[in-house]
Design an enzyme around this catalytic site. Structure first.
Site, PDB file in Angstrom:
ATOM      1  N   GLU A   1       0.872  -1.161   0.000  1.00  0.00           N
ATOM      2  CA  GLU A   1       0.000   0.000   0.000  1.00  0.00           C
ATOM      3  C   GLU A   1       0.916   1.219   0.000  1.00  0.00           C
ATOM      4  O   GLU A   1       1.814   1.318   0.844  1.00  0.00           O
ATOM      5  CB  GLU A   1      -0.880   0.005   1.258  1.00  0.00           C
ATOM      6  CG  GLU A   1      -1.859   1.153   1.196  1.00  0.00           C
ATOM      7  CD  GLU A   1      -2.785   1.248   2.399  1.00  0.00           C
ATOM      8  OE1 GLU A   1      -2.779   0.349   3.246  1.00  0.00           O
ATOM      9  OE2 GLU A   1      -3.512   2.251   2.462  1.00  0.00           O
TER      10      GLU A   1
ATOM     11  N   ARG B   1       5.168 -12.833   9.552  1.00  0.00           N
ATOM     12  CA  ARG B   1       5.888 -11.625   9.170  1.00  0.00           C
ATOM     13  C   ARG B   1       7.234 -11.573   9.867  1.00  0.00           C
ATOM     14  O   ARG B   1       7.449 -12.227  10.878  1.00  0.00           O
ATOM     15  CB  ARG B   1       5.071 -10.368   9.465  1.00  0.00           C
ATOM     16  CG  ARG B   1       4.731 -10.134  10.904  1.00  0.00           C
ATOM     17  CD  ARG B   1       4.106  -8.744  11.101  1.00  0.00           C
ATOM     18  NE  ARG B   1       3.052  -8.444  10.158  1.00  0.00           N
ATOM     19  CZ  ARG B   1       2.998  -7.317   9.425  1.00  0.00           C
ATOM     20  NH1 ARG B   1       3.941  -6.406   9.542  1.00  0.00           N
ATOM     21  NH2 ARG B   1       2.013  -7.098   8.608  1.00  0.00           N
TER      22      ARG B   1
ATOM     23  N   LYS C   1       4.443   0.763   9.835  1.00  0.00           N
ATOM     24  CA  LYS C   1       4.592   1.978   9.033  1.00  0.00           C
ATOM     25  C   LYS C   1       4.098   3.197   9.803  1.00  0.00           C
ATOM     26  O   LYS C   1       4.649   4.285   9.681  1.00  0.00           O
ATOM     27  CB  LYS C   1       3.817   1.834   7.720  1.00  0.00           C
ATOM     28  CG  LYS C   1       4.583   1.034   6.677  1.00  0.00           C
ATOM     29  CD  LYS C   1       3.961   1.176   5.306  1.00  0.00           C
ATOM     30  CE  LYS C   1       3.016   0.051   5.027  1.00  0.00           C
ATOM     31  NZ  LYS C   1       2.550   0.009   3.636  1.00  0.00           N
TER      32      LYS C   1
HETATM   33  P1  ATP Z   1      -0.041  -1.622   6.788  1.00  0.00           P
HETATM   34  O1  ATP Z   1      -0.942  -2.610   6.105  1.00  0.00           O
HETATM   35  O2  ATP Z   1      -0.150  -1.574   8.263  1.00  0.00           O
HETATM   36  O3  ATP Z   1      -0.011  -0.282   6.161  1.00  0.00           O
HETATM   37  P2  ATP Z   1       2.025  -3.373   5.949  1.00  0.00           P
HETATM   38  O4  ATP Z   1       3.385  -3.380   6.524  1.00  0.00           O
HETATM   39  O5  ATP Z   1       1.177  -4.577   6.004  1.00  0.00           O
HETATM   40  O6  ATP Z   1       1.392  -2.138   6.624  1.00  0.00           O
HETATM   41  P3  ATP Z   1       1.689  -3.345   3.088  1.00  0.00           P
HETATM   42  O7  ATP Z   1       2.035  -2.266   2.164  1.00  0.00           O
HETATM   43  O8  ATP Z   1       0.283  -3.776   3.173  1.00  0.00           O
HETATM   44  O9  ATP Z   1       2.178  -2.875   4.492  1.00  0.00           O
HETATM   45  O10 ATP Z   1       2.623  -4.583   2.835  1.00  0.00           O
HETATM   46  C1  ATP Z   1       2.916  -5.081   1.545  1.00  0.00           C
HETATM   47  C2  ATP Z   1       3.217  -6.538   1.632  1.00  0.00           C
HETATM   48  O11 ATP Z   1       4.339  -6.762   2.469  1.00  0.00           O
HETATM   49  C3  ATP Z   1       2.067  -7.329   2.205  1.00  0.00           C
HETATM   50  O12 ATP Z   1       1.910  -8.506   1.457  1.00  0.00           O
HETATM   51  C4  ATP Z   1       2.507  -7.636   3.595  1.00  0.00           C
HETATM   52  O13 ATP Z   1       1.948  -8.837   4.038  1.00  0.00           O
HETATM   53  C5  ATP Z   1       4.020  -7.713   3.451  1.00  0.00           C
HETATM   54  N1  ATP Z   1       4.672  -7.375   4.700  1.00  0.00           N
HETATM   55  C6  ATP Z   1       4.485  -6.266   5.441  1.00  0.00           C
HETATM   56  N2  ATP Z   1       5.223  -6.287   6.563  1.00  0.00           N
HETATM   57  C7  ATP Z   1       5.899  -7.454   6.546  1.00  0.00           C
HETATM   58  C8  ATP Z   1       6.823  -8.077   7.434  1.00  0.00           C
HETATM   59  N3  ATP Z   1       7.195  -7.492   8.580  1.00  0.00           N
HETATM   60  N4  ATP Z   1       7.322  -9.283   7.094  1.00  0.00           N
HETATM   61  C9  ATP Z   1       6.954  -9.876   5.944  1.00  0.00           C
HETATM   62  N5  ATP Z   1       6.095  -9.345   5.056  1.00  0.00           N
HETATM   63  C10 ATP Z   1       5.561  -8.151   5.350  1.00  0.00           C
END
Ligand code: ATP
Ligand code: MG
Length: 575
Positions: free
Chosen positions: A42, A268, A278
């Site tokens: 995102e 994760r 984030k």
């Molecule tokens: P948010 O949804 O809270 O804004 P997010 O860290 O999930 O934050 P996204 O942009 O949705 O951000 O993440 C993009 C991809 O990266 C998603 O598929 C998510 O599952 C993966 N991802 C995010 N954080 C991690 C992590 N710490 N370890 C592994 N994969 C991650």
């Protein structure tokens, strides 16, 4: 029975559970044996090391199975998204070494199709417009122990729903006045299936669609359908989406989608001594507690890059961390080790003194300069050698001298002899102190011309080799040292506490009076070195003509520091 024949090849490591699933799907010719993945950020912040794990997984799996990985921006929430983030994400994925070719997609590109799908659900009696407020919807939803209650608007006719949904789209209602909900099961034990909201009204300009839409699809709905539209076969996501999988499958099963992706969840990546949310990273940036998203203390890809990490070391880290089905916390020391292993092999050595102490070699002729030939990388003979000037006045590290040496301290002390890296033995013959402070400001030394090259013909030994820089030739530099961002291993543990109070005040130390060997004068931004005995450093983009700035990427494994620490902890000395 025959003994299995031994093969010369080492056995392959077992596949992780995701690769095992994909191998089986391919073998069964599921999706015609095709593999397609996506990385779906995102655009509401910069990518961090956790995202790197997901990027390496999605692009890695696609490459290994001869498939493709798309870059898809999940841009369904315009209030927090921005093109600045889109650009940084693209830069980071490329930098990590992955390429989405022409497959740069946006959930917002599908808004039209997602709208049509919603109309399809309404026509099938599987979605309805609800007038309850957000609070009421929450109240009606119930909880794990309390069943949900159906909304009074759940029984609306298809015609009325179609009309209301169209009017929602046309901007006839205020934000939050109505939503479109899936009609699934208010008694489901899975809260995500209790008539989840699919669309909400938000009069917010979108960074791509502008003001074309005032209704926006919810993440679960948009994500599943975007996967299906793109023909994704394996939708790899983090564990928090496990409970959402039934909704993901419901969307796929109830719409005429062109393909049927399968969602698989993995744990994760969590790292100690940092935060990975984030929202929290944004707080640090907005409050000015760090110098931006790419501050070298940040766990962002931009921060790691600026700090001097290589893409190779981050990919290696992702591989070493592996895939788990349960949450775990990885020690940041593992990340640092990956950096050392990679940098050790590839970066040139250099002599640099961070906290200079002037030494004068009294028996070395004034004005004479000798060129000392040093290996650029002892691990890599093809890296060749370079010449470093040596002269009568040098700088050494303050830390390499003790007026009263503690036990097991083998470096310079009054009367003691050490080797200067690549050249002679020198002996400390005198100490010059600041009259007022008593601080040692200069050492007087002698050198033994017979020890040129670092060995004594009479066989006498020294117990330490220290580094140096010729004072007349040295280039001034600023060096920024970094340590862990937080003082505790789990600063993000409790969401409500003020995690910024746990920031490590000494996570950044700036040394302004450093001296580096003259060959570094024109070092380009981003170039990396091992400063002998100190660690790995890279040139910061803040460097300008005549002003060199280095970031310390990571220290070497420092035995003396460990000894001292052990001593402080009263554990006695170990080797
Ligand atoms: P948010 O949804 O809270 O804004 P997010 O860290 O999930 O934050 P996204 O942009 O949705 O951000 O993440 C993009 C991809 O990266 C998603 O598929 C998510 O599952 C993966 N991802 C995010 N954080 C991690 C992590 N710490 N370890 C592994 N994969 C991650
Ligand atoms: Mg997310």
């Amino acid at each position: 029975m025959k003994e299995p024949t031994s093969s010369a090849k080492a056995p392959e490591p077992p596949l992780d559970f995701i690769r095992a699933i994909i191998t089986e799907d391919v073998a069964n010719l599921k999706n015609g044996g095709r593999v397609a993945t996506r990385f779906p950020p995102e655009p509401n912040g910069y990518l961090h090391i956790g995202h790197a794990k997901s990027i390496c997984l999605n692009f890695g799996v696609a490459a290994e199975f001869g498939g493709k990985c798309n870059l898809r921006f999940d841009d369904t929430n315009p209030t927090k998204e921005d093109v600045e983030y889109v650009e940084s994400i693209k830069q980071d994925v490329h930098w990590l070494g992955f390429d989405w070719e022409d497959r740069e997609y946006y959930a917002s590109d599908y808004f039209g199709q997602l709208y049509d799908f919603a109309v399809h659900l309404i026509n099938a009696g599987k979605a309805y417009v609800d007038d309850l407020t957000a609070d009421e919807i929450r109240e009606y939803r119930g909880s794990l122990i309390r069943p949900g209650k159906e909304s009074p608007h759940r029984a609306r006719s298809i015609e009325e729903n179609l009309c209301l949904f169209e009017r929602m789209r046309d901007g006839e209602f205020e934000d939050g006045l109505r939503v479109l909900r899936a009609k699934i099961d208010m008694a489901s034990p899975n809260l995500n299936l209790r008539d989840p909201v699919l669309y909400r009204i938000r009069r917010v300009s979108h960074h791509r669609t502008g003001d074309r839409w005032c209704i926006y699809p919810m993440y679960d709905y948009a994500h599943a359908l975007s996967d299906a539209i793109e023909g994704i076969t394996h939708s790899l996501c983090t564990l928090e989406f496990e409970d959402h999988r039934p909704l993901y499958d419901w969307c796929i099963e109830n719409l005429p989608v062109p393909s049927r992706p399968r969602q698989i969840e993995f744990a994760r990546l969590n790292l100690n001594y940092t935060v990975m949310s984030k929202r929290k990273l944004l707080t640090l940036v907005q409050k000015g507690l760090v110098a931006g998203w790419d501050d070298p203390r940040m766990p962002t890809i931009g921060g790691l890059r600026r700090r001097g990490y290589t893409p190779e070391s981050i990919r290696d880290f992702a591989a070493r961390v592996g895939l788990a089905k349960r949450e775990n916390v990885v020690d940041v020391a593992l990340l640092e080790d990956c950096a050392r292993d990679d940098l050790n092999r590839r970066v040139p050595r250099a002599l640099a003194v961070l906290r200079p102490l002037r030494i004068v070699i009294e028996n070395f002729p004034e004005g004479r300069v000798e060129d000392v030939e040093l290996a650029n990388n002892p691990e890599e003979p093809s890296a060749g050698t370079r010449k470093v000037p040596f002269s009568r006045v040098l700088y050494i590290e303050q830390d390499d001298f003790r007026e009263v040496p503690p036990p097991r301290y083998f470096r310079l002390a009054p009367g003691r002899e050490v080797r200067l890296r690549g050249t002679y033995f020198v002996r400390c013959t005198g100490v010059v102190k600041d009259e007022k402070t008593g601080e040692v400001v200069e050492l007087r030394c002698t050198y033994d011309p017979a020890t040129k090259g670092g060995a004594a013909p009479d066989g006498r030994k020294v117990k330490a080799t220290i580094h140096w820089v010729s004072a007349a030739h040295a280039v001034d530099a600023e060096v920024r040292l970094y340590d862990r961002l937080f003082t505790v291993p789990d600063p993000g543990g409790d969401d409500e506490e003020d995690f910024t109070a746990l920031l490590n005040p000494s996570a950044r130390e700036v040394l302004c009076d450093c001296k580096v060997e003259p060959g570094l004068a024109a070092a380009a931004s981003g170039s990396r070195y091992q400063f002998e005995r100190l660690g790995y450093f890279s040139v910061d983009p803040d460097s300008a003509d005549g002003r060199l700035v280095f970031n310390r990427t990571v220290t070497l494994r420092d035995t003396w520091a460990r000894i001292e620490q052990t001593r402080r902890q009263g554990l006695g000395t170990r080797d």
